[in-house]
Each structure stands twice: as C-alpha cells, then as structure tokens.
Design a protein around this motif. Structure first.
Motif, PDB file in Angstrom:
ATOM      1  N   TYR A  95     100.798 -58.456 101.110  1.00 57.80           N
ATOM      2  CA  TYR A  95     100.072 -57.734 100.535  1.00 57.80           C
ATOM      3  C   TYR A  95      99.554 -56.246 101.442  1.00 57.80           C
ATOM      4  CZ  TYR A  95      96.415 -55.878  97.909  1.00 57.80           C
ATOM      5  OH  TYR A  95      95.194 -54.655  96.977  1.00 57.80           O
ATOM      6  N   THR A 113     100.979 -47.569 100.234  1.00 56.81           N
ATOM      7  CA  THR A 113     100.662 -47.234  99.637  1.00 56.81           C
ATOM      8  C   THR A 113      99.014 -46.324  99.462  1.00 56.81           C
ATOM      9  OG1 THR A 113      99.289 -49.129  99.086  1.00 56.81           O
ATOM     10  CG2 THR A 113     100.977 -48.824  98.298  1.00 56.81           C
ATOM     11  N   GLY A 169     106.597 -53.376  92.528  1.00 53.31           N
ATOM     12  CA  GLY A 169     107.757 -53.151  93.522  1.00 53.31           C
ATOM     13  C   GLY A 169     108.479 -52.551  92.716  1.00 53.31           C
ATOM     14  N   TRP A 213     108.344 -53.832 100.347  1.00 55.19           N
ATOM     15  CA  TRP A 213     107.118 -54.931 100.280  1.00 55.19           C
ATOM     16  C   TRP A 213     106.481 -55.533  98.805  1.00 55.19           C
ATOM     17  CZ3 TRP A 213     107.247 -56.863 105.202  1.00 55.19           C
ATOM     18  CH2 TRP A 213     108.183 -56.549 105.978  1.00 55.19           C
ATOM     19  N   THR A 214     106.825 -54.406  98.154  1.00 51.66           N
ATOM     20  CA  THR A 214     105.330 -54.964  96.833  1.00 51.66           C
ATOM     21  C   THR A 214     105.960 -55.773  96.927  1.00 51.66           C
ATOM     22  OG1 THR A 214     104.377 -52.777  97.103  1.00 51.66           O
ATOM     23  CG2 THR A 214     104.567 -54.206  94.637  1.00 51.66           C
ATOM     24  N   VAL A 215     107.633 -56.297  96.220  1.00 56.62           N
ATOM     25  CA  VAL A 215     108.838 -56.801  95.527  1.00 56.62           C
ATOM     26  C   VAL A 215     108.891 -58.192  96.688  1.00 56.62           C
ATOM     27  CG1 VAL A 215     111.145 -57.642  96.059  1.00 56.62           C
ATOM     28  CG2 VAL A 215     110.497 -55.563  95.633  1.00 56.62           C
ATOM     29  N   SER A 224     102.167 -53.645 102.390  1.00 61.21           N
ATOM     30  CA  SER A 224     102.179 -52.923 101.443  1.00 61.21           C
ATOM     31  C   SER A 224     101.175 -52.320 100.969  1.00 61.21           C
ATOM     32  CB  SER A 224     102.538 -53.858 100.071  1.00 61.21           C
ATOM     33  OG  SER A 224     101.674 -54.769  99.495  1.00 61.21           O
ATOM     34  N   GLY A 256     107.630 -49.844  98.386  1.00 61.86           N
ATOM     35  CA  GLY A 256     108.365 -50.897  97.739  1.00 61.86           C
ATOM     36  C   GLY A 256     108.203 -51.729  97.667  1.00 61.86           C
ATOM     37  N   SER A 280     107.402 -48.793  91.932  1.00 53.34           N
ATOM     38  CA  SER A 280     107.518 -47.783  93.270  1.00 53.34           C
ATOM     39  C   SER A 280     108.662 -47.217  94.010  1.00 53.34           C
ATOM     40  CB  SER A 280     106.866 -48.526  94.287  1.00 53.34           C
ATOM     41  OG  SER A 280     106.560 -48.669  95.173  1.00 53.34           O
ATOM     42  N   GLU A 299      98.630 -51.227  92.213  1.00 56.05           N
ATOM     43  CA  GLU A 299      99.139 -51.667  92.866  1.00 56.05           C
ATOM     44  C   GLU A 299      98.427 -52.613  93.223  1.00 56.05           C
ATOM     45  OE1 GLU A 299     101.863 -51.957  95.722  1.00 56.05           O
ATOM     46  OE2 GLU A 299     102.746 -50.536  94.880  1.00 56.05           O
ATOM     47  N   TRP A 350     107.232 -58.288  91.539  1.00 54.46           N
ATOM     48  CA  TRP A 350     108.614 -57.456  91.694  1.00 54.46           C
ATOM     49  C   TRP A 350     108.891 -56.192  90.840  1.00 54.46           C
ATOM     50  CZ3 TRP A 350     110.350 -63.441  89.867  1.00 54.46           C
ATOM     51  CH2 TRP A 350     110.305 -63.898  92.097  1.00 54.46           C
TER      52      TRP A 350
END
Length: 486
Positions: A162, A169, A233, A145-147, A165, A143, A236, A82, A230
């Motif tokens: 970020y 991670t 995420g 939160w990454t989305v 996220s 994941g 993940s 990421e 997206w």
C-alpha cells in the motif's frame, strides 16, 4: 506552474482593471471521497486570447478541453479514492489481520506522508520529463501496485504494498495543478475550481456503492476488501488510458529553451521567498487547523463501528457525502463570486469564516448526535458533504493564486498542501488512530475537528488586513521574480 508568458501577453482583467491571473491548484482536500465524473461542465469557459502560445492547451477546441478536464478529474479522483477504499473496508481488513483502529491511523498516515514527500518530487519529475508522461506512469501503470495490495498475505505486506501504491497516487494533484492554469482565466477561476472538484466527486456517487457491493450483506466475504483493491487497481489503469488519449500537455510542442525559461516549475529553493508574502504566511498557519482530512480518514469506520451500518451501507453513506460535495463545489465558487462582487477582495475572507463555523457545527451535529442506522446517517452525511468544499473551492485556492507571483504558483501549492498540510495531517492521523482506539472516534472528532475549525474562524480575521494588499501587489511581485529581485 505558469504559462511562462511575459507581462504584456496576459489577457486583460474582466472588470477588475488589472491583468487576469492564473490559478495554481485544485486541492484534493476531499481526502477519502471515492470520486470522479465522466462529464465536463459546459458552463466553464476556457481562456480566450488572441495571442495564445503555440501548442498551449488553451488553443484546443472546447471539446478537447472538456475531455482533458474529464480525464484529469478522473485521474485525480481515482487516486484519492484509494484512501477511501482502505478506510471503508478497514473493518474487514482489521478482522482479517487482527488489528485495530490504531493501524487505520497508520495506513492513513502513510498516504499523508507520501503526499508530503513525493508530491513535490513528482511535480519536479513532471517538469523535467513531461507532465503527461508522468501522469500516465503514476496514475495508469502504478495501478498495478494497488492490484498487488489485494494479494497481501499479511498486514505487514499490506503496509509495504500500500505504501508503494500511494507513492504514485499522490502525484496527480501537483501535476494537474500545473495543467489547469493553462485552461482558465481569473474571471472563470471560481467555476474552474468548483468544476474540477465536482468532477472529482461525481463518479464517487456510483463508484463507491459499486465497489461496496463486494461487502454486501450482514456477513460479507472476508476477501471482499481484496476484490475491491483489484477492481480499484484496474480502474486506475483505465484512468491512465484516458490521460494518454485525451490530455495534451501544453509544453510538448514548446522549444526546450522556452521550457527552461518558464519559472512556473516547482523549486524548493523558491519556498522561502513565499513567506515574504503575509497572506501566504498566514495560510501556512491556517492549514494547521484544517483537520477535515482526519475526519474523513476515520468517518467510514465510525459509521460501521459506532453507528451500526454495514460496510455496504457505509459506502452508500459516503455516496451521499459525494452528492453533497458535488453541490458544495459549485456552491463554493459561485458564493465566492457573489461575495467578491458585493464586498470586494475581503468577500472571500468573510465567506471563509462563515464556512469554518458552519462546517464545525455540522461535524458536531453529525458525530455527536446519538443515533443508529441509515435513517439519520444518510441525510446527515449528505449535509456534511454539502458544506465540505465551500471554503476551499471559493476561498483558499483562489486566494493563494491571487497573491503568489505566477512563477511561484506550483511551489506555493506543493508547499502548502503537499508538504505542510500533508505532514501535519499524517502526524495527526498516526496519533489520533490510537486515541480513537483507546477512547472513541466521537470524542476524537469533537476535540480534533470541531474545536480547530471554530478556532480557525477567529484566526481568519487576520486576513482582512493582509489579503487585499497582497492582491494588489501580485503583479509587482511577479515582475520582481522575473527580474530576479524578489
């Protein structure tokens, strides 16, 4: 995090005349590599012992170990990737929100500060609530939160989402560090470290360019970075599913009393004890001069801005790096085994010095040589990856685990690589981003990567005196820790 075995339960060393010791970590020094292979290494043997503790991972079949290694490698690699995603797509992010390389340094610093602060925290949570449960939470569920980061309407919101996220991670490294010692004995340690790093680099060969397709062409969509977030995420979340299916926590069938008796948990109160070990103290000083994470944070953007590559071409270049890193991981472990066989314990110190000079020279070649286009970028980036992992796979990681009392393994690796290295790298990334924006990445690489690596090669001369003695004292110190006298 050790097995919590007593001294007489440890399997005997292979040709060393002393008990085997267990590894304590696999570092994610890979930093920005988009990574992870979906295959296990048939050449890595699991710990063989007639007296396995019930419920231990070592008691699983070789197939089970292979699947667990694959799932853990995939988890660690997705988490590491990421940061690489942000670095590679930053030209589009910068254009979308009107920010420069100083903000790239800020994004990179956020992930490093998160590693420093939350790496030890997640290790403690994993000890308390179960390593598998926490891995599923922070690798799979987190994941989302990454989305969410892909929906950020402004750079401020991107920073916030970020930051949340990366809090999750950073967890896979310290937790997996605690699982690996249950798999491998000392005679297989070089291969084990090399294998997990190779797993971490293998999928990046395909994953990086696949996600880079969103930015293909001379005029990529301004929302390409959103599609990439997206997708990452979702991957993940998939890694969390693999953890749930394939990883068996050795502690899950252990009585609560046995778990509480294990001293291999991360303990902040134990950190000061580690500095009584001269080799560990030197390691703490050494990481100040390990600036490769700064290099990798800015390198993809350097390829786009100063070498004329497109974003998609930069992802292909980083795949070349990943290919080189796969070979480098295996090469480091095997070279170290050869050096130790020929020169004894000092062999790892010798190899590390050779590596530091070689990597510094390679960074100088790759970043200072004037060129444009992919004809030079691809082979030079491959060469960078080919040298990258040798020192840590074959030298640093095994050396730390060879001198630290096994009960303090988790604390040692969290302190060295999450707290000390993470904090220093975060501060450097924060400042060097603005320096690169004001001057050039090329100048920054020379003075803050090449020069420190060459200085580090000289610093490692100090290990010739301390390391062999600390190896011999490890079992004595382990006994003292168990007796509460260290």
């Amino acid at each position: 995090m050790s097995r919590g075995r007593t001294m007489d339960e440890l399997p005997s060393g292979q040709g060393s005349g002393r008990p085997d010791r267990f590894p304590g970590s696999v570092s994610t020094e890979t930093g920005t590599i988009v990574a992870a292979s979906a295959s296990s290494d048939p050449g890595v043997d699991v710990v063989e012992s007639d007296r396995r503790r019930p419920g231990s991972l070592g008691a699983q079949s070789a197939k089970g170990n292979g699947r667990a290694m694959t799932a853990m490698g995939f988890s660690q690699a997705v988490d590491n990737s990421e940061g690489g995603l942000i670095n590679t797509f930053f030209p589009l992010i910068g254009a979308a929100f009107g920010v420069g390389e100083g903000m790239l340094g800020l994004l990179s610093a956020i992930s490093k500060f998160a590693r420093m602060i939350f790496g030890p925290f997640w290790a403690m949570m994993a000890d308390r609530y179960g390593r598998k449960r926490i891995l599923i939470l922070v690798t799979g569920v987190w994941g989302l939160w990454t989305v969410a980061s892909g929906f950020a309407p402004s750079f401020t919101w991107l920073l916030i989402l970020y930051a949340i996220s990366v809090v999750g991670t950073v967890a896979s490294e310290p937790i997996i560090n605690g699982l690996l010692p249950d798999l491998f004995k000392q005679s297989q340690r070089g291969k084990a470290y090399g294998t997990i790093r190779a797993i971490g680099g293998g999928v990046g060969i395909l994953l990086g360019p696949a996600i880079g397709l969103f930015a293909r062409g001379d005029d990529p969509s301004p929302d390409a970075w959103r599609y990439a977030m997206w997708t990452m995420g979702a991957i993940s979340i998939l890694s969390g599913v693999l953890i749930a299916m394939w990883v068996k926590d050795p502690r899950q069938n252990t009585a609560r009393e046995d778990m509480l008796a294990e001293a291999g948990r991360f303990k902040l109160s134990d950190a000061a004890k580690l500095f009584r070990i001269p080799t560990f103290s030197l390691m703490a000083g050494m990481v100040v001069l390990v600036t490769s994470l700064v290099l990798l944070a800015f390198y993809p953007n350097f390829l786009v801005v100063e070498r004329g590559l497109s974003i998609f071409e930069a992802t292909l270049a980083m795949s070349c790096f990943s290919i080189g890193a796969v070979f480098s991981a295996y090469l480091g472990g095997r070279l170290a085994d050869l050096f130790v066989a020929k020169f004894g314990e000092k062999g790892r110190v010798m190899l590390m010095q050779i590596y530091l000079v070689a990597f510094g020279a390679t960074v100088a070649l790759v970043t200072q040589l004037p060129y444009e286009g992919i004809a030079f970028a691809y082979p030079l980036t491959f060469l960078l990856g080919l040298i990258f992992s040798i020192g840590f796979s074959g030298c640093v990681l095994p050396m730390v685990s060879n001198v630290v009392p096994r009960q303090l393994n988790a604390t040692a690796f969290a302190l060295l690589f999450s707290f000390i290295q993470g904090g220093l790298t975060a501060l450097m990334a924060l400042g060097l981003g603005f320096l690169a924006e004001a001057f050039s990445s090329q100048m920054m690489f020379l003075w803050f990567v090449v020069v420190p690596y060459l200085l580090n090669a000289g610093y490692w001369t100090l290990f010739y005196r301390t390391y062999p003695r600390d190896v011999e004292l490890q079992e004595e110190r382990t006994a003292l820790v168990e007796a509460g006298e260290f």
